[in-house]
Design a protein around this motif. Structure first.
Motif, PDB file in Angstrom:
ATOM      1  N   PRO A 158       0.793  -1.227   0.000  1.00  0.00           N
ATOM      2  CA  PRO A 158       0.000   0.000   0.000  1.00  0.00           C
ATOM      3  C   PRO A 158       0.829   1.283   0.000  1.00  0.00           C
ATOM      4  N   PHE A 159       2.097   1.196   0.376  1.00  0.00           N
ATOM      5  CA  PHE A 159       2.948   2.395   0.410  1.00  0.00           C
ATOM      6  C   PHE A 159       4.280   2.110  -0.292  1.00  0.00           C
ATOM      7  N   LYS A 160       4.173   1.972  -1.597  1.00  0.00           N
ATOM      8  CA  LYS A 160       5.369   1.641  -2.376  1.00  0.00           C
ATOM      9  C   LYS A 160       6.340   2.804  -2.464  1.00  0.00           C
ATOM     10  N   GLY A 161       5.943   3.964  -1.948  1.00  0.00           N
ATOM     11  CA  GLY A 161       6.861   5.108  -1.931  1.00  0.00           C
ATOM     12  C   GLY A 161       7.715   5.145  -0.673  1.00  0.00           C
ATOM     13  N   ASP A 162       7.530   4.173   0.220  1.00  0.00           N
ATOM     14  CA  ASP A 162       8.290   4.173   1.481  1.00  0.00           C
ATOM     15  C   ASP A 162       9.791   4.005   1.242  1.00  0.00           C
ATOM     16  N   VAL A 163      10.545   4.641   2.112  1.00  0.00           N
ATOM     17  CA  VAL A 163      11.997   4.482   2.105  1.00  0.00           C
ATOM     18  C   VAL A 163      12.358   3.191   2.826  1.00  0.00           C
ATOM     19  N   ASP A 164      13.311   2.467   2.271  1.00  0.00           N
ATOM     20  CA  ASP A 164      13.889   1.304   2.954  1.00  0.00           C
ATOM     21  C   ASP A 164      14.943   1.863   3.920  1.00  0.00           C
ATOM     22  N   LEU A 165      14.629   1.805   5.207  1.00  0.00           N
ATOM     23  CA  LEU A 165      15.489   2.475   6.195  1.00  0.00           C
ATOM     24  C   LEU A 165      16.895   1.882   6.233  1.00  0.00           C
ATOM     25  N   SER A 183      16.161  13.366  -0.467  1.00  0.00           N
ATOM     26  CA  SER A 183      15.180  13.849  -1.434  1.00  0.00           C
ATOM     27  C   SER A 183      13.971  12.908  -1.431  1.00  0.00           C
ATOM     28  N   LEU A 184      12.876  13.383  -0.848  1.00  0.00           N
ATOM     29  CA  LEU A 184      11.678  12.526  -0.760  1.00  0.00           C
ATOM     30  C   LEU A 184      10.584  13.062  -1.672  1.00  0.00           C
ATOM     31  N   ALA A 199       4.022   6.922   8.763  1.00  0.00           N
ATOM     32  CA  ALA A 199       4.938   6.234   9.680  1.00  0.00           C
ATOM     33  C   ALA A 199       6.349   6.226   9.109  1.00  0.00           C
ATOM     34  N   ASN A 200       6.455   6.015   7.795  1.00  0.00           N
ATOM     35  CA  ASN A 200       7.766   5.981   7.175  1.00  0.00           C
ATOM     36  C   ASN A 200       8.408   7.371   7.173  1.00  0.00           C
ATOM     37  N   LEU A 201       7.593   8.392   6.890  1.00  0.00           N
ATOM     38  CA  LEU A 201       8.109   9.764   6.949  1.00  0.00           C
ATOM     39  C   LEU A 201       8.677  10.058   8.335  1.00  0.00           C
ATOM     40  N   ALA A 202       7.934   9.634   9.345  1.00  0.00           N
ATOM     41  CA  ALA A 202       8.384   9.877  10.723  1.00  0.00           C
ATOM     42  C   ALA A 202       9.697   9.140  10.996  1.00  0.00           C
ATOM     43  N   ALA A 203       9.789   7.917  10.483  1.00  0.00           N
ATOM     44  CA  ALA A 203      11.006   7.129  10.724  1.00  0.00           C
ATOM     45  C   ALA A 203      12.204   7.739   9.986  1.00  0.00           C
ATOM     46  N   VAL A 204      11.969   8.214   8.781  1.00  0.00           N
ATOM     47  CA  VAL A 204      13.060   8.844   8.024  1.00  0.00           C
ATOM     48  C   VAL A 204      13.505  10.119   8.738  1.00  0.00           C
ATOM     49  N   ARG A 205      12.517  10.858   9.238  1.00  0.00           N
ATOM     50  CA  ARG A 205      12.840  12.083   9.983  1.00  0.00           C
ATOM     51  C   ARG A 205      13.705  11.762  11.197  1.00  0.00           C
ATOM     52  N   GLU A 206      13.326  10.710  11.888  1.00  0.00           N
ATOM     53  CA  GLU A 206      14.056  10.332  13.102  1.00  0.00           C
ATOM     54  C   GLU A 206      15.501   9.953  12.756  1.00  0.00           C
ATOM     55  N   LEU A 207      15.637   9.147  11.697  1.00  0.00           N
ATOM     56  CA  LEU A 207      16.969   8.681  11.293  1.00  0.00           C
ATOM     57  C   LEU A 207      17.847   9.846  10.800  1.00  0.00           C
ATOM     58  N   THR A 208      17.289  10.671   9.911  1.00  0.00           N
ATOM     59  CA  THR A 208      18.093  11.778   9.373  1.00  0.00           C
ATOM     60  C   THR A 208      18.367  12.820  10.454  1.00  0.00           C
ATOM     61  N   GLY A 209      17.398  12.966  11.367  1.00  0.00           N
ATOM     62  CA  GLY A 209      17.573  13.926  12.460  1.00  0.00           C
ATOM     63  C   GLY A 209      18.789  13.587  13.298  1.00  0.00           C
ATOM     64  N   ARG A 210      19.008  12.300  13.515  1.00  0.00           N
ATOM     65  CA  ARG A 210      20.160  11.866  14.304  1.00  0.00           C
ATOM     66  C   ARG A 210      21.476  12.255  13.632  1.00  0.00           C
TER      67      ARG A 210
END
Ligand code: P71
Length: 469
Positions: A158-165, A183-184, A199-210
């Motif tokens: 359902p969310f094929k645009g998700d980033v593979d963390l 670049s999202l 959820a994926n946006l939030a996870a990417v934010r968390e990872l890049t934020g670090r």
């Protein structure tokens, strides 16, 4: 699993102004596509019956948008229309600093010049040709970190645009400081209009934020993304599209938007930024490449139309009917056994050309060949999204063959009726049924160096025509 919306709402508008279109004969179209170098992009629009080349700038504006044009303030500096646009972007996307640009790629040029240095590396949820071209022109290397499912036309994720963390983490691990931003895109065009989840946006934010890495968002079709979040993601079903859009953008530091998509405008775009210092640098470059920072290549009236279009785009009845129309076309093709990318995307239906023409070598561009065949069959214009669009590797000069080779049928907003989409579906189904007649593909006679698909010319690789005996 994603066929949740098999209910196709009627359009929440009626038609006030019409534009004639004409059907032509098959022999006329055979001659016309030949003259166009077998590239639908080089056809005259008059020779196209139903034009699904793009949903970009091809939308029907509302009576209110047309009325807004008359209120445009054409002052060179500080036009009232700029402040109207600025307010609309701040309200619905949440970016404090707003810089108008003539269209998306104008923004990409500026964003890339401001942030990229030679040797930069940019991870993203799949490439888009103009976005990556500007990144590469400025010396960056793009890294695809989208989930594997995005490259699989048959995956119903359902969310094929998700980033593979894990992929993103690996790129960060390798290039760290050389990454100016991630670049999202929402939704991901080249995956077939597929959304990224909250959820994926939030996870990417968390990872890049670090790692202190900003996120730059391509919000050309973010409203369509918000619709899918509302439909598919737990916890968001009761929120308004406007709330979801704002929440999506809240995970990002800036945006480049082409207003020719979600916002129903025929031209226009903007850069949105939170950081004042970055915005000041971007304004400086806008001055050189686009126009003064309060019009950026747009007429005052265009800024009015975009601002009004932004408001209309988040109306739920509007986005529901828009995505529903695309799903209608997609489900008709699926029901007839035509291989199309699943789930059906927000702005387009993509035919899997490798599944339709499995015997054609990639060097003969099966996607482009199928696009030409659709035009000859029914005067329908789609666009190749595969090896031709991917271009050549800037370092090796080799052709890039992405895993997917698609023909995209993009549906302009508020332009065609369901009857038109039935004509399209019938045409695609006929070509699919007669696919064995397409025995050879195309070869270049002219290959431009940048965004080659727009102006490339071909001849049939097997002689006179793509259709064998
Ligand atoms: C589409 C287009 C038009 C296009 C542009 C370049 C190559 C092929 C087709 C334009 C987009 C887009 C995304 C996600 C930025 C742009 C550039 N899409 N991001 O799909 O889809 O915007 O056309 O306003 O310059 O047919 P621009």
């Amino acid at each position: 699993m994603n066929d949740h919306a098999i209910e196709y709402p009627a359009e929440p508008w009626r038609i006030k102004s019409v534009e004639p279109i004409r059907q032509t004969s098959r022999s006329y179209r055979e001659q016309t596509i030949r003259q166009a170098g077998w590239n639908p992009c080089l056809l005259r629009s008059e020779d196209v019956y139903i034009d699904l080349f793009t949903d970009s700038g091809t939308n029907a504006m509302s009576d209110r948008q047309w009325a807004a044009l008359m209120t445009g303030d054409e002052a060179y500096a500080g036009a009232r229309s700029f402040y109207v646009l600025e307010q609309a972007v701040r309200t619905y996307y949440g970016y404090e600093h707003v810089i108008p640009v003539h269209q998306g790629r104008g923004g990409e040029n500026i964003m890339s010049r401001v942030l990229i240095r030679p040797g930069s590396h940019i991870p993203g949820n799949m490439f888009f040709p103009s976005t990556r071209a500007h990144q590469e022109l400025n010396g960056a290397t793009f890294h695809d970190v989208v989930i594997d499912e995005a490259h699989d036309p048959s995956s119903g994720h359902p969310f094929k645009g998700d980033v593979d963390l894990a992929k993103l983490e690996a790129v960060i691990g390798e290039y760290g400081d050389a990454i100016p931003y991630v670049s999202l895109a929402a939704t991901v065009n080249m995956a077939g209009g597929q959304p990224i989840s909250m959820a994926n946006l939030a996870a990417v934010r968390e990872l890049t934020g670090r790692h202190g890495i900003p996120i730059m968002f391509d919000t050309a079709r973010a409203v369509e993304n918000a619709w899918f979040v509302k439909q598919r993601e737990a916890g968001w079903g009761d929120r308004s599209i406007a709330e979801i859009l704002l929440a999506m953008c809240s995970f990002t530091d800036g945006a480049v938007t082409s207003s020719k998509k979600d916002s129903f405008a025929n031209i226009g775009g903007w850069i949105g930024l939170r950081d004042g210092e970055l915005a000041e640098r971007a304004r400086g470059l806008a001055l050189l490449f686009e126009g003064l920072h309060t019009y950026g290549g747009m007429a005052g009236r265009d800024m009015e139309a975009v601002a009004r279009g932004i408001e209309e785009s988040v109306e739920e009845s509007s986005i529901r009917a828009r995505v529903g129309q695309v799903e209608y076309l997609g489900h008709r093709l699926l029901a007839a056994g035509v291989p199309v990318v699943r789930p059906i995307g927000g702005h387009c239906v993509c035919i899997d050309a490798l599944a339709v023409l499995p015997l054609l070598p990639r060097e003969e561009f099966p996607g482009q060949t199928l696009a030409a065949a659709l035009y000859v069959e029914g005067g329908i214009r789609g666009v190749e999204r595969g090896g031709l669009s991917a271009g050549r590797d800037p370092v090796t000069g080799e052709n890039r063959y992405p895993p997917m080779e698609l023909v995209r049928l993009a549906v302009p907003r508020r332009v065609y009726t369901r009857a038109h989409l039935d004509v399209v579906a019938d045409c695609v189904i006929r070509v699919h049924e007669g696919r064995d007649r397409i025995k050879r593909g195309l070869r270049f006679v002219h290959e431009p160096s940048h965004l080659r698909f727009f102006q490339a010319r071909f001849v049939p690789a097997g002689g006179n025509s793509i259709f064998g005996g």
